[in-house]
Write a protein that holds these residues in place. Structure first.
Motif, PDB file in Angstrom:
ATOM      1  N   GLN A 170       9.421   4.793 -14.925  1.00 32.12           N
ATOM      2  CA  GLN A 170       9.779   4.614 -13.520  1.00 32.12           C
ATOM      3  C   GLN A 170       8.591   4.777 -12.580  1.00 32.12           C
ATOM      4  O   GLN A 170       8.615   4.270 -11.463  1.00 32.12           O
ATOM      5  CB  GLN A 170      10.878   5.605 -13.130  1.00 32.12           C
ATOM      6  CG  GLN A 170      12.186   5.369 -13.872  1.00 32.12           C
ATOM      7  CD  GLN A 170      13.254   6.371 -13.477  1.00 32.12           C
ATOM      8  OE1 GLN A 170      12.962   7.533 -13.190  1.00 32.12           O
ATOM      9  NE2 GLN A 170      14.494   5.940 -13.471  1.00 32.12           N
ATOM     10  N   ILE A 171       7.567   5.492 -13.021  1.00 37.77           N
ATOM     11  CA  ILE A 171       6.441   5.763 -12.128  1.00 37.77           C
ATOM     12  C   ILE A 171       5.185   4.985 -12.514  1.00 37.77           C
ATOM     13  O   ILE A 171       4.179   5.048 -11.800  1.00 37.77           O
ATOM     14  CB  ILE A 171       6.107   7.271 -12.085  1.00 37.77           C
ATOM     15  CG1 ILE A 171       5.630   7.758 -13.458  1.00 37.77           C
ATOM     16  CG2 ILE A 171       7.304   8.073 -11.603  1.00 37.77           C
ATOM     17  CD1 ILE A 171       5.132   9.197 -13.457  1.00 37.77           C
TER      18      ILE A 171
ATOM     19  N   GLN B 183       2.864  10.081  -9.763  1.00 42.27           N
ATOM     20  CA  GLN B 183       2.119  10.210 -11.013  1.00 42.27           C
ATOM     21  C   GLN B 183       1.342  11.513 -11.054  1.00 42.27           C
ATOM     22  O   GLN B 183       1.347  12.215 -12.071  1.00 42.27           O
ATOM     23  CB  GLN B 183       1.177   9.016 -11.185  1.00 42.27           C
ATOM     24  CG  GLN B 183       1.886   7.709 -11.482  1.00 42.27           C
ATOM     25  CD  GLN B 183       0.961   6.510 -11.420  1.00 42.27           C
ATOM     26  OE1 GLN B 183      -0.242   6.659 -11.169  1.00 42.27           O
ATOM     27  NE2 GLN B 183       1.502   5.323 -11.640  1.00 42.27           N
ATOM     28  N   ARG B 184       0.684  11.846  -9.928  1.00 40.21           N
ATOM     29  CA  ARG B 184      -0.075  13.101  -9.904  1.00 40.21           C
ATOM     30  C   ARG B 184       0.853  14.299 -10.059  1.00 40.21           C
ATOM     31  O   ARG B 184       0.504  15.284 -10.718  1.00 40.21           O
ATOM     32  CB  ARG B 184      -0.882  13.202  -8.607  1.00 40.21           C
ATOM     33  CG  ARG B 184      -2.078  12.254  -8.570  1.00 40.21           C
ATOM     34  CD  ARG B 184      -2.988  12.572  -7.389  1.00 40.21           C
ATOM     35  NE  ARG B 184      -2.367  12.246  -6.120  1.00 40.21           N
ATOM     36  CZ  ARG B 184      -2.458  11.080  -5.509  1.00 40.21           C
ATOM     37  NH1 ARG B 184      -3.140  10.087  -6.070  1.00 40.21           N
ATOM     38  NH2 ARG B 184      -1.874  10.874  -4.344  1.00 40.21           N
TER      39      ARG B 184
ATOM     40  N   PRO C  36       0.812  -1.228   0.000  1.00 39.46           N
ATOM     41  CA  PRO C  36       0.000   0.000   0.000  1.00 39.46           C
ATOM     42  C   PRO C  36       0.838   1.267   0.000  1.00 39.46           C
ATOM     43  O   PRO C  36       0.510   2.233  -0.700  1.00 39.46           O
ATOM     44  CB  PRO C  36      -0.825  -0.129   1.291  1.00 39.46           C
ATOM     45  CG  PRO C  36      -0.875  -1.601   1.553  1.00 39.46           C
ATOM     46  CD  PRO C  36       0.431  -2.158   1.081  1.00 39.46           C
ATOM     47  N   ASP C  37       1.933   1.279   0.791  1.00 47.05           N
ATOM     48  CA  ASP C  37       2.764   2.480   0.829  1.00 47.05           C
ATOM     49  C   ASP C  37       3.426   2.727  -0.523  1.00 47.05           C
ATOM     50  O   ASP C  37       3.504   3.864  -0.994  1.00 47.05           O
ATOM     51  CB  ASP C  37       3.838   2.355   1.915  1.00 47.05           C
ATOM     52  CG  ASP C  37       3.235   2.422   3.312  1.00 47.05           C
ATOM     53  OD1 ASP C  37       2.082   2.901   3.428  1.00 47.05           O
ATOM     54  OD2 ASP C  37       3.905   2.004   4.272  1.00 47.05           O
ATOM     55  N   GLY C  38       3.911   1.645  -1.150  1.00 41.92           N
ATOM     56  CA  GLY C  38       4.552   1.794  -2.452  1.00 41.92           C
ATOM     57  C   GLY C  38       3.579   2.281  -3.506  1.00 41.92           C
ATOM     58  O   GLY C  38       3.905   3.151  -4.315  1.00 41.92           O
ATOM     59  N   VAL C  39       2.355   1.734  -3.510  1.00 39.66           N
ATOM     60  CA  VAL C  39       1.339   2.168  -4.463  1.00 39.66           C
ATOM     61  C   VAL C  39       0.969   3.623  -4.224  1.00 39.66           C
ATOM     62  O   VAL C  39       0.842   4.415  -5.166  1.00 39.66           O
ATOM     63  CB  VAL C  39       0.092   1.269  -4.366  1.00 39.66           C
ATOM     64  CG1 VAL C  39      -1.051   1.842  -5.205  1.00 39.66           C
ATOM     65  CG2 VAL C  39       0.423  -0.149  -4.805  1.00 39.66           C
ATOM     66  N   ARG C  40       0.828   3.994  -2.946  1.00 45.82           N
ATOM     67  CA  ARG C  40       0.463   5.371  -2.617  1.00 45.82           C
ATOM     68  C   ARG C  40       1.561   6.343  -3.070  1.00 45.82           C
ATOM     69  O   ARG C  40       1.273   7.402  -3.640  1.00 45.82           O
ATOM     70  CB  ARG C  40       0.226   5.496  -1.111  1.00 45.82           C
ATOM     71  CG  ARG C  40      -0.285   6.880  -0.697  1.00 45.82           C
ATOM     72  CD  ARG C  40      -0.873   6.870   0.706  1.00 45.82           C
ATOM     73  NE  ARG C  40       0.032   6.297   1.677  1.00 45.82           N
ATOM     74  CZ  ARG C  40      -0.172   5.144   2.314  1.00 45.82           C
ATOM     75  NH1 ARG C  40      -1.249   4.425   2.047  1.00 45.82           N
ATOM     76  NH2 ARG C  40       0.694   4.692   3.199  1.00 45.82           N
TER      77      ARG C  40
END
Length: 452
Positions: free
Chosen positions: A157-158, A23-24, A13-17
């Motif tokens: 990378q993102i 990305q934003r 979850p932390d990595g995805v967040r």
């Protein structure tokens, strides 16, 4: 680079967040710099720099930078052409430094703020300072090109392969949104300049400079959220735009001659597309005697219809195949130039009709071309081939403005200059029609879609 990069970081979850946060932030560089492309390059600078050059011209309509006689009306086109040459020379250097150090973010900051500063400096472009305008245009345009290479290099990378299309599309949407928003604000200032207590010239210079301020201000968002990664042991990163890699990739493409044939066709007709977009405002103001308000609203129309056109042409491609759809779009581009050549002066409604036609084919012809190329890339070499695609694209895009400028230089007619661009669409169509796309996809080792 023989593989597509995976995004960094854990899958928890932390990595995805964290990845979503990057990305934003990444989207906002499109939001920041697209204002330059729409307000400055497409709408205001061409007609304004032309008027400044004419103020400096001699009785025969020529200016003489470095003792070279140039028609004042060709200064903008020549400056765009020179800026692309400068960008092509600098991009491999920036790519090599980023590859070696892994520090893309400082390089992105340097190129973005150099371009933003040059754009903001256009506020001082008045009187007969056409050389200042040409210099600022060259610096801003080259800086934008360099920054976009670095910006695009963050994408692998993102975002993983399965989400890359969506992430890239959102960035594109952010750019169109900011371009349209600022054009509306520009339209309010320009049409109401008397009520704001400024002259028409000052209003244009404020619009030009505000694009630089916008570019610099919103660049802070990606600079805060993006992060640099460690460089692999062999010193190659994800930018992939150094001359050595470009040469190596082109050598590898020799094993896929049909892919190279498609790439050549794309480079030819896309140069025509980019030149029409950059020179349309000059043609509208100088040859068709249209006011700035008409030009601004026409570009807004293009911005809105480009999205609808891309979606509509995507549906056509599903029914008739992408290659046929692109060929039809190139025929429409040729008809647009022919109609533009015969378009009477001071007919804004007819100009809007041409703008609508451009908007409907603009997004689709470019989106489908990229989609076609993706089928022609050998599996595992996506990032490598698309780096060459982008570098080669920018490497040839000086030719269209040069042809436009030379045509005006030799004839003194913008109508002759605009019709000279037909050669890019005709030659590009012929080259594309000769590519057996199904066989090219199979030769690249990819499954051939039922309809292509």
């Amino acid at each position: 680079m023989d593989r597509t990069e995976e995004p960094d970081g854990p899958d928890g979850p932390d990595g995805v967040r964290d990845r979503r946060r990057e990305q934003r932030g990444w989207y906002f560089y499109d939001f920041a710099c697209s204002v330059y492309s729409t307000s400055v390059l497409t709408v205001f600078l061409g007609p304004y720099l032309t008027s400044v050059a004419k103020a400096a011209a001699d009785a025969d309509g020529f200016v003489h930078p470095l003792g070279i006689p140039l028609r004042a009306g060709s200064v903008f086109a020549y400056s765009v052409s020179v800026s692309v040459v400068v960008a092509v020379l600098v991009m491999p250097l920036a790519g090599a430094v980023a590859d070696r150090t892994g520090r893309k973010k400082p390089l992105l900051a340097a190129s973005a703020y150099l371009g933003a500063t040059a754009t903001a400096g256009m506020f001082f472009l008045d009187g007969d300072r056409y050389l200042l305008g040409a210099l600022l245009l060259i610096v801003a345009n080259a800086s934008l090109s360099v920054s976009m290479v670095l910006y695009n290099a963050f994408l692998p990378q993102i975002a993983g392969p399965e989400e890359r299309d969506a992430v890239s599309s959102r960035g594109w949407a952010f750019g169109y949104t900011s371009g349209a928003l600022v054009l509306v604000l520009n339209l309010v200032l320009y049409t109401g300049h008397d009520s704001f207590g400024v002259s028409e010239s000052t209003a244009v210079r404020i619009c030009l400079a505000s694009a630089g301020v916008w570019w610099g201000a919103f660049t802070l968002v990606p600079l805060r959220r993006l992060r640099d990664r460690a460089v692999p042991g062999h010193g190659e990163g994800s930018v992939g735009t150094g001359w050595r890699q470009l040469v190596n990739t082109l050598k590898d493409m020799r094993r896929h001659p049909l892919t190279m044939s498609f790439l050549l066709a794309y480079l030819v007709y896309n140069d025509g597309i980019q030149t029409v977009i950059s020179q349309a405002s000059v043609y509208g103001s100088e040859e068709l005697d249209l006011d700035q308000t008409t030009l601004i609203t026409a570009v807004l129309l293009v911005q809105i219809l480009a999205v609808a056109g891309a979606l509509g042409m995507g549906r056509l491609a599903r029914s008739y195949g992408a290659k046929r759809t692109v060929l039809v779009s190139l025929a429409v581009w040729t008809l647009i130039l022919g109609a533009g050549y015969f378009l009477p002066a001071r007919t804004p409604v007819a100009f809007y009709a041409l703008a609508a036609a451009i908007g409907l084919v603009l997004g689709g012809s470019q989106a489908l071309s990229r989609s076609l190329f993706s089928h022609l890339v050998p599996r595992g070499k996506e990032a490598e081939y698309f780096s060459a695609y982008e570098m080669s694209d920018r490497g040839l895009s000086w030719l269209g403005p040069l042809v436009f400028g030379l045509a005006y230089q030799l004839t003194g007619s913008y109508r002759d200059a605009i019709i000279s661009l037909v050669v890019f669409f005709v030659l590009g169509s012929v080259l594309l029609a000769r590519v057996p796309v199904g066989r090219a996809i199979a030769a690249a080792g990819n499954p051939v879609p039922a309809r292509i």
